[in-house]
Design a protein around this motif. Sequence first.
Motif, mmCIF file in Angstrom:
data_model
loop_
_atom_site.group_PDB
_atom_site.id
_atom_site.type_symbol
_atom_site.label_atom_id
_atom_site.label_comp_id
_atom_site.label_asym_id
_atom_site.label_seq_id
_atom_site.Cartn_x
_atom_site.Cartn_y
_atom_site.Cartn_z
ATOM 1 N N HIS A 2 0.824 -1.209 0.000
ATOM 2 C CA HIS A 2 0.000 0.000 0.000
ATOM 3 C C HIS A 2 0.858 1.259 0.000
ATOM 4 O O HIS A 2 2.051 1.220 0.331
ATOM 5 N N LEU A 3 0.216 2.363 -0.315
ATOM 6 C CA LEU A 3 0.889 3.676 -0.282
ATOM 7 C C LEU A 3 1.007 4.136 1.167
ATOM 8 O O LEU A 3 0.143 3.824 1.999
ATOM 9 N N HIS A 27 -2.404 3.055 -8.329
ATOM 10 C CA HIS A 27 -2.696 2.302 -7.117
ATOM 11 C C HIS A 27 -3.998 2.774 -6.485
ATOM 12 O O HIS A 27 -4.828 1.971 -6.070
ATOM 13 N N CYS A 31 -7.154 0.424 -5.273
ATOM 14 C CA CYS A 31 -7.117 0.029 -3.860
ATOM 15 C C CYS A 31 -8.063 0.879 -3.027
ATOM 16 O O CYS A 31 -7.868 2.092 -2.888
ATOM 17 N N CYS A 34 -6.376 2.450 0.285
ATOM 18 C CA CYS A 34 -5.587 3.668 0.054
ATOM 19 C C CYS A 34 -6.484 4.825 -0.366
ATOM 20 O O CYS A 34 -6.216 5.978 -0.043
HETATM 21 ZN ZN LIG Z 1 -3.403 0.388 -1.197
#
Ligand SMILES: [Zn+2]
Length: 138
Positions: A2-3, A27, A31, A34
């Motif tokens: 994940h970020l 991303h 996601c 996130c």
């Molecule tokens: Zn993520």
Amino acid sequence: MHLDEGQIKAYLDHQLAAPEKEQVRAHLASCTQCQALAGSLAAQADRIDSRLAAITPSPAAVPRADAARARLQSRIAEKEKNTMFRRIFAPRYRSAWVAVGFVLILAVALAFPPSRRLLTVSLGCSSAAVHRGAGQSG
Ligand SMILES: [Zn+2]
């Protein structure tokens, strides 16, 4: 993977370089976790912005530079005038000013006949001498 918050904040602030920005965008698009973090960070940034706007003085309340400069210059001019006044009445010229004051008092006294007579008697000089003296001084 994940970020992290830093990446998302940098993305929201448009501080990322093009390749990293594209990775973060990709991303975030896939996601939800996130996306949620990005949403809460964006909301937090908005709250901070609005609070900063509330405490930031309006342009009208901030003194203008030219007005401030004019005020400063007038204060400097006043100070210079003050120092010029002090220079004229400096202690080393004090005796000269006392002498000038004495001469002025004497001149005013001599201008009035009763005091002229009194002065003539007290100084023990003749009326003619006083007349001559007064004539010379002005
Ligand atoms: Zn993520």
